[in-house]
Design a protein around this motif. Structure first.
Motif, PDB file in Angstrom:
ATOM      1  N   SER A 175       2.882  52.607  14.030  1.00 41.54           N
ATOM      2  CA  SER A 175       4.293  52.514  14.386  1.00 41.54           C
ATOM      3  C   SER A 175       4.568  51.321  15.304  1.00 41.54           C
ATOM      4  O   SER A 175       5.714  50.877  15.430  1.00 41.54           O
ATOM      5  N   SER A 180      10.918  51.777  11.201  1.00 37.39           N
ATOM      6  CA  SER A 180      11.200  53.175  10.854  1.00 37.39           C
ATOM      7  C   SER A 180      11.612  53.330   9.397  1.00 37.39           C
ATOM      8  O   SER A 180      11.484  54.421   8.831  1.00 37.39           O
ATOM      9  N   SER A 183       9.065  55.019   7.005  1.00 40.59           N
ATOM     10  CA  SER A 183       8.511  56.348   7.274  1.00 40.59           C
ATOM     11  C   SER A 183       8.629  57.312   6.097  1.00 40.59           C
ATOM     12  O   SER A 183       7.723  58.105   5.846  1.00 40.59           O
TER      13      SER A 183
END
Length: 448
Positions: A175, A180, A183
């Motif tokens: 990460s 994001s 994901s």
């Protein structure tokens, strides 16, 4: 898989070679690190087990103790890998971002636990953050990341039999680098896409869904996670926008360990989007090699190349190594095509003798092979030349292992190696029909 109802663009014209002073993008490729936290100097390096140099192996007989920095029959200790990261940190100017194509744990596959796999991944990503945290890192999952090894269930397998434990930790450990937006597909199946720079996208594949030793594929070996269909949509979006794409994965699509039906579909995708895909990068074999894709309608025309990077582990005879690619850089009209690649290596035997590590420059593709460029047809021409030019083939074989002593191989190995270079579709040797004749020539004129 199905394709959009959009005509395939004409084959790309050969791009202009960038001027010597043109800007370049440089990409570091690391693969197959295989950290062994239990590596122990002095234990038997030829123990007769799948992995040596670790307890409960006994001390070695005279002449075969495991060296301080590593051994050709074993995976690497943490100190050697730490030294690699320290070395790379001292030469950050050599690369702009990093492709990390999987296989982090050691080869002690018979007694690994899920917790041990996660600890290895966390140890290595922590090292990466410590030394190269300011560089972008783009990973893929290797077949050794799971426990048991090779076990990658399709997304519809839930609960304790799933590998959600791995995917969630993979997303967490990386990460620091991955946005994001990656994901959802990582949690689904360990694959993702990301923008590298204006006009260039990366597609990171989970090639464990083509691994012939992944027994979950007995349920569905065609496209068990819908990954290939997703890949088509990503490529079509880039084509529509006039962008280019790099693809990374662990298992090369032309290897025999990649399921034939998956590889066949992958080959069709590369053929359709040859104008958009400007680079493919894999690992898995531990060797420095490549696989050439050919046009399905004109089999003599090379359309793409998958580059298989050298391993960091010396396991089964290679010197540790890494590769740096040079791409056409950010300027008006850039093609993002590969311009050259460079390989660096560690002479492990000498490091143990001197008790000192030196990461050395080995070769450049253009300089050592006499290539005019790194376009697919030029690599195909190189294989043509190696069929009858023993000197050139010996040079390739030395680079293949990154060891001077591995330079000379048998004629049968030559045939197998050259066929592998021409085979980007697994279990299809249709591009190897001329190699048998060259093999006989080699056998009659070999110098080793």
């Amino acid at each position: 898989v199905t394709f959009p109802d959009v005509p395939k663009p004409p084959p790309p014209k050969e791009p202009d070679i960038p001027k010597p002073d043109a800007s370049l993008i440089k990409v570091l490729h690391l693969s197959d690190i295989h950290l062994d936290m239990a590596y122990t100097e002095g234990l038997n390096a030829e123990c007769g087990e799948p992995l040596c140099c670790r307890p409960p192996n006994k001390p070695a007989p005279p002449g075969r103790p495991a060296g301080y920095w590593g051994d050709y029959e074993c995976d690497l200790p943490l100190r050697t890998i730490s030294n690699l990261f320290e070395h790379l940190a001292q030469h950050k100017d050599r690369f702009d971002w990093i492709y990390w194509t999987g296989d982090l744990p050691a080869h002690n596959v018979w007694n690994q636990t899920r917790l041990q796999q996660l600890e290895t991944m966390h140890t290595l990503t922590s090292l990466m953050k410590l030394h190269l945290g300011d560089k972008m890192v783009y990973p893929t999952l290797g077949n050794h990341e799971s426990a048991p090894v090779n076990s990658f269930p399709p997304p519809f397998i839930t609960g304790d039999n799933s590998n959600q434990w791995l995917l969630d930790s993979y997303l967490l450990d990386f990460s620091h680098w991955l946005p994001s937006s990656t994901s959802s597909t990582i949690r689904k199946g360990g694959f993702y896409s990301v923008k590298l720079t204006t006009g260039l996208k990366l597609i990171s594949l989970n090639t464990n869904y083509c691994n012939s030793e992944n027994w979950w594929l007995l349920i569905n070996s065609t496209d068990p996670a819908g990954q290939l269909q997703w890949m088509i949509s990503e490529l079509q979006a880039s084509e529509d926008a006039g962008g280019k794409v790099h693809i990374i994965g662990h298992i090369g699509p032309g290897l025999g360990s990649c399921m034939a039906v998956w590889s066949w579909n992958y080959h069709r995708i590369v053929n359709r989007y040859e104008s958009t895909i400007v680079g493919q990068f894999f690992g898995h074999t531990h060797n420095d090699e490549f696989q050439i894709f050919y046009d399905t309608e004109n089999p003599s025309r090379a359309t793409s190349v998958a580059f298989l990077g050298p391993s960091v582990t010396p396991f089964k005879g290679n010197n540790p190594g890494y590769r740096i690619y040079e791409l056409d850089g950010m300027h008006s009209g850039t093609t993002f095509q590969l311009v050259d690649h460079h390989v660096y290596y560690l002479n492990l035997k000498q490091a143990n003798l001197d008790n000192n590590i030196t990461w050395q420059y080995e070769y450049s593709a253009k300089g050592s092979y006499g290539l005019n460029n790194l376009l697919p047809q030029e690599w195909s021409n190189l294989v043509d030349s190696m069929e009858t030019n023993n000197t050139l083939f010996h040079q390739f074989c030395k680079y293949y292992h990154r060891r001077e002593t591995m330079e000379c191989v048998t004629a049968g190995q030559k045939e197998q190696l050259l066929c592998g270079l021409r085979t980007a579709q697994s279990h299809d040797s249709s591009h190897c029909h001329n190699i048998a004749q060259a093999y006989r020539h080699y056998y009659n004129h070999r110098s080793c």
